[in-house]
Motif scaffolding. Structure first.
Motif, mmCIF file in Angstrom:
data_model
loop_
_atom_site.group_PDB
_atom_site.id
_atom_site.type_symbol
_atom_site.label_atom_id
_atom_site.label_comp_id
_atom_site.label_asym_id
_atom_site.label_seq_id
_atom_site.Cartn_x
_atom_site.Cartn_y
_atom_site.Cartn_z
ATOM 1 N N ARG A 119 0.840 -1.195 0.000
ATOM 2 C CA ARG A 119 0.000 0.000 0.000
ATOM 3 C C ARG A 119 0.873 1.243 0.000
ATOM 4 N NH1 ARG A 119 -5.056 0.411 2.970
ATOM 5 N NH2 ARG A 119 -3.936 1.788 4.353
ATOM 6 N N LEU A 120 0.550 2.144 -0.901
ATOM 7 C CA LEU A 120 1.287 3.393 -1.007
ATOM 8 C C LEU A 120 0.455 4.485 -0.353
ATOM 9 C CD1 LEU A 120 3.559 5.156 -2.197
ATOM 10 C CD2 LEU A 120 2.258 5.268 -4.297
ATOM 11 N N SER A 121 1.034 5.116 0.658
ATOM 12 C CA SER A 121 0.318 6.168 1.369
ATOM 13 C C SER A 121 0.888 7.514 0.938
ATOM 14 C CB SER A 121 0.495 5.942 2.869
ATOM 15 O OG SER A 121 0.051 7.063 3.563
ATOM 16 N N LEU A 122 0.043 8.360 0.359
ATOM 17 C CA LEU A 122 0.488 9.624 -0.221
ATOM 18 C C LEU A 122 -0.163 10.802 0.487
ATOM 19 C CD1 LEU A 122 0.197 8.930 -4.048
ATOM 20 C CD2 LEU A 122 2.291 9.296 -2.758
ATOM 21 N N ALA A 123 0.586 11.889 0.595
ATOM 22 C CA ALA A 123 0.000 13.150 1.033
ATOM 23 C C ALA A 123 0.678 14.252 0.236
ATOM 24 C CB ALA A 123 0.212 13.360 2.532
ATOM 25 N N TRP A 124 -0.087 15.242 -0.184
ATOM 26 C CA TRP A 124 0.508 16.339 -0.941
ATOM 27 C C TRP A 124 -0.272 17.608 -0.702
ATOM 28 C CZ3 TRP A 124 -2.683 12.682 -2.972
ATOM 29 C CH2 TRP A 124 -3.801 13.125 -3.679
ATOM 30 N N THR A 125 0.372 18.726 -1.015
ATOM 31 C CA THR A 125 -0.312 20.008 -0.967
ATOM 32 C C THR A 125 -0.587 20.437 -2.396
ATOM 33 O OG1 THR A 125 1.838 21.049 -0.885
ATOM 34 C CG2 THR A 125 0.711 20.792 1.196
ATOM 35 N N GLY A 126 -1.627 21.235 -2.573
ATOM 36 C CA GLY A 126 -1.961 21.689 -3.918
ATOM 37 C C GLY A 126 -3.317 21.167 -4.341
ATOM 38 N N PRO A 127 -3.564 21.131 -5.630
ATOM 39 C CA PRO A 127 -4.896 20.754 -6.086
ATOM 40 C C PRO A 127 -5.173 19.273 -5.858
ATOM 41 C CG PRO A 127 -3.417 20.991 -7.946
ATOM 42 C CD PRO A 127 -2.654 21.447 -6.742
#
Lengths: 788, 54
Positions: A126-134
């Motif tokens: 499982r790939l857990s992603l977090a990002w800022t932006g749209p």
């Protein structure tokens, strides 16, 4: 030792190079097998991550998937807001083959400054992603991982939360019990050592008090999993292994506490904590082994979860999760997308890949007004659908319900440990009560001494070895199978697999690979193939894909028109069915075919076949040699079933069977007293899988199918079946040895306990040594596997 | 025997320290990916990765 096998795909003589990206066979000189791999290789090197290729370890039997630009999905609808312009998204990543993949994906994503978290769990993939932006960046991130050849699918974070909470609780309980066991044992050893020497009774009492202070809170916390399970069993009038465990631990603690209060010489605190600790270790490992299988199945479920595009009344569209749809909604399904719900085709025509329902590789044509089913894939032009049924009400959902009903019968299966537990618990409790009564009435002992003896009986019989006997062998077998690509889902699967005497196979996708492959019959030149592949590269039709797969880098031609259910055209060039290309029917057609007609060229025919799994013949022969009765049950037409049955050497076959007929066949076999193993992949096999004594599905199988199966196997090799059955038998043998050992140990120790010879020191020694012996015996399974 | 008065509390405190560390590690997710952790140390860790591996 395993010998290093050459990739089977190397076998064709004309090909002697390997693709630099995926390791599959590639035409000599080109270095790549397809354009997708070439692009992925360039991308990796551009990012400065070229050392990936030196670091990875490719398994020749399980080549990584090829990059497939047509398989891209948009997970935007599944991204969740995490405050302050942050978004989080969990993706299941399919196609990881070693630790270098984890490194490659994490490092690639980390190069993007907008990303604040990129963590890929190698255990659960499982790939857990977090990002800022749209929020829409989700699509770009998924495409980036997809471009390397991995397949990604969104998962709802809530799907696995409950599961993770449970294993975390077990882990915490294990850690606490381990702490308590170690410290109480430290104090107890001092007491035992001091009993022979100069330790005074006040120091001994102090140590007992300290032990009590550690034991009581630790057991209240760590004993909960056992107490809960025991209480649940007792409430419905049943008994399981947790009942004698809970009673034994509770009584040992209570008696020890009483002794401590009265300054007695013996306390059993260390036995109680050690028992709980050992059992928690076994339970935690067991859970981990099966957690792998669960997460694999969950991945395939998530691959099926595609976002839906709903058309609003003003004509605009929005992307929503499939759960948000309502009957009557208008939905747009782009080419290559899964249908999110059952519905009626509103206009136009298309071809639909129904492999998930029927297991058949070739798509069906759909016309206006046709009822289409959720889970099938639109291969033609974008289509519009009026939703008629959702979730449980769809055809897929109804089959899943059918499956869970059929499984009710299997839930009644009593595992060998449960059968032993049913007789064991009442026996030991009666023995303890009898020895108490015997010492008071006949032995003339006071009730306190009799109570101590009764407690010793309970502790010595506390089924530490017995409760570990079966799980230990199952755990070792499961982890050995997992290394070979077979994942066990059900706890009692091994026992049931060991009892099997008949094996029923499905044809398409089980004995065969379930997708067409180009037959190089000499009827076409490589130039013809290259010309056809240019057209085929724009299409998702399985035959087109097979054509492209058979060529080196095929770049799609501009301006190709796709005619649903017929073929492709570009100017005067046509690629498609016999009728579409204007070829006369000469009855020479065997299996699926494509024709290529070009101005000023002879028409060229490409034939396809659904190839057998590479080792199907050997695997079937091995099974027959082991004495299994083999049967092939297929929904396909008689000639093609006969051909496959003849090729693998199964004489007992039936064709044109409906799903219910397969299940009925298995019910009949069961009534005759046969234990059937069903191996199948299509949704049409799900009822049969659930009805069978044990069941196995390839990992690519449809959702409900892998849900119904006891075990899933990965990769292209059918050899997993004989290995699985042999391992199940070996595990059953070891489990029985362990049970016999545990019972023999009890038969020896119980008379000593009843006679009053067992002190806490002896109890602790006997318990640990019997547990270690049982675990050691189970570990032998691992060794024998390596030799084989 | 008088040494026990301080030796036992010290032993218990050390044990409790270990327990607390273990529980903290479990809560921080260090047991969630045992397969990956074993091989992660084999790879260089570019500066950028440190920011994103939480």
């Amino acid at each position: 030792m395993t010998t290093l096998a050459l990739p089977r795909s190397l076998a064709p003589a004309a090909q002697d190079a390997l693709c630099a990206h995926c390791g599959a066979a590639a035409p000599a000189g080109s270095g790549f097998c397809c354009t997708g791999c070439e692009a992925a290789y360039a991308l990796v090197n551009r990012l400065g991550l070229g050392s990936y290729y030196g670091r990875r370890a490719l398994d020749p039997d399980r080549p990584p998937p090829r990059p497939d630009p047509l398989a891209a999905i948009d997970p935007t609808a599944f991204a969740e807001a995490a405050g302050e312009g942050q978004w989080t998204l969990d993706l299941a990543v399919h196609g990881l083959h070693c630790a270098a993949c984890v490194w490659l994906i994490e490092t690639m994503l980390a190069a993007d400054p907008a990303i604040t978290r990129a963590r890929l769990n190698a255990t659960t993939a499982r790939l857990s992603l977090a990002w800022t932006g749209p929020r829409e960046k989700a699509a770009q991130l998924a495409a980036q991982v997809g471009a390397l050849g991995y397949r990604v699918a969104p998962i709802a974070a809530s799907d696995m939360r409950a599961d993770r909470e449970e294993s975390r609780e077990l882990l915490h309980a294990m850690v606490v019990a381990g702490f308590a066991a170690a410290n109480v044992m430290l104090l107890s050893v001092s007491v035992w050592a001091g009993a022979a020497g100069e330790m005074g009774s006040s120091t001994r009492d102090l140590f007992h008090w300290l032990s009590a202070a550690i034991t009581l809170p630790a057991l209240l916390y760590a004993g909960r999993p056992f107490a809960r399970s025991a209480w649940a069993a007792l409430r419905i009038g049943r008994t399981n292994m947790d009942v004698p465990i809970s009673i034994g631990v509770a009584l040992a603690t209570a008696v020890s506490l009483f002794e401590t209060l009265n300054g007695g010489a013996h306390a059993y605190f260390e036995s109680a904590t050690m028992l709980v600790f050992f059992l928690l270790v076994g339970r935690y490992l067991d859970r981990r082994a099966r957690g792998q299988a669960r997460s694999a199945v969950m991945h395939f479920l998530s691959l099926a979860r595609s976002p839906a595009r709903r058309i609003l009344s003003d004509g605009s569209s929005e992307t929503v999760a499939p759960e948000a749809l309502r009957p009557g909604d208008l939905v747009q399904v782009a080419s290559g997308e899964k249908l999110p719900a059952d519905g009626v085709l509103l206009d136009g025509e298309s071809s639909i890949d129904t492999a998930v329902l029927t297991g058949e590789a070739l798509p069906k044509a759909a016309r206006q007004g046709d009822l289409l089913h959720a889970g099938t894939v639109n291969l033609g032009a974008p289509l519009r659908l009026r939703v008629t049924a959702l979730g449980d009400q769809t055809l897929v959902g109804r089959i899943a319900t059918l499956v869970s009903e059929a499984e009710g019968g299997r839930a009644a299966y009593r595992s060998i440990a449960e059968r032993v537990a049913r007789g064991y618990a009442p026996t030991v409790h009666a023995l303890a009560a009898l020895s108490f009564a015997g010492w008071v009435l006949l032995g003339g002992a006071d009730w306190r001494m009799a109570m101590l003896i009764a407690a010793a009986v309970l502790i010595i019989t506390c089924p530490c070895a017995l409760a570990l006997a079966v799980p230990a062998s199952g755990l070792v077998a499961a982890s050995r199978l997992a290394r070979g690509g077979v994942l066990l889902k059900s706890a009692t699967a091994l026992e049931r697999l060991a009892e099997v005497d008949t094996i029923v196979f499905d044809k398409t996708g089980t004995l065969t690979l379930g997708r067409p492959r180009l037959v190089r019959d000499g009827g076409f030149a490589e130039a013809d193939l290259a010309a056809a592949a240019e057209l085929a590269a724009v299409s998702r039709h399985p035959l087109s894909r097979a054509l492209v797969e058979a060529t080196a880098a095929a770049s799609p031609a501009e301006g190709v028109a796709e005619h649903a259910g017929q073929g492709l055209s570009l100017g005067g060039t046509r690629l498609g069915s016999r009728l579409f290309c204007g070829i006369e029917d000469d009855d020479g057609a065997v299996g699926p075919e494509l024709w290529l007609t070009r101005p000023a060229h002879e028409p060229v025919r490409f034939r396809f076949e659904d190839a057998l799994r590479p080792d199907a013949v050997e695997a079937v022969a091995a099974l027959r040699a082991s004495g299994y009765r083999l049967v092939l049950l297929s929904g396909d037409r008689a000639p093609s079933v006969a051909a496959v049955a003849g090729a693998v050497g199964i004489s007992d076959w039936q064709s044109a069977l409906l799903p219910a007929a397969k299940a009925a066949w298995i019910e009949r076999a069961r009534a005759e007293g046969r234990r059937v193993l069903m191996v199948g992949d299509g949704l049409n096999d799900a009822p049969a899988l659930a009805a069978a004594h044990a069941s196995l599905a390839p990992a690519h199988a449809a959702d409900a199918t892998s849900g119904a199966a006891d075990a899933v196997f990965q990769g292209e090799r059918l050899g997993a079946v004989p290995v699985l059955l042999a391992t199940a038998k070996a595990a059953g043998r070891v489990a029985r040895q362990n049970l016999v050992f545990a019972l023999a140990y009890n038969a020896l120790a119980v008379p000593l306990a009843i006679a009053g010879f067992v002190t806490p020191l002896i109890a602790a020694l006997a318990m640990s040594s019997s547990s270690l012996a049982v675990v050691g015996n189970a570990l032998r399974l691992n060794g024998s596997g390596r030799r084989a | 025997m008088s040494a026990l008065v301080y030796l036992i509390p010290i032993a218990l405190l050390l044990g409790l320290g270990g327990l607390a560390a273990c529980l903290w590690a479990a809560r921080a997710g260090q047991f969630d990916d045992l397969d990956g952790a074993a091989s992660r140390i084999l790879f260089d860790d570019p500066e950028t990765n440190r920011r994103t591996r939480k």
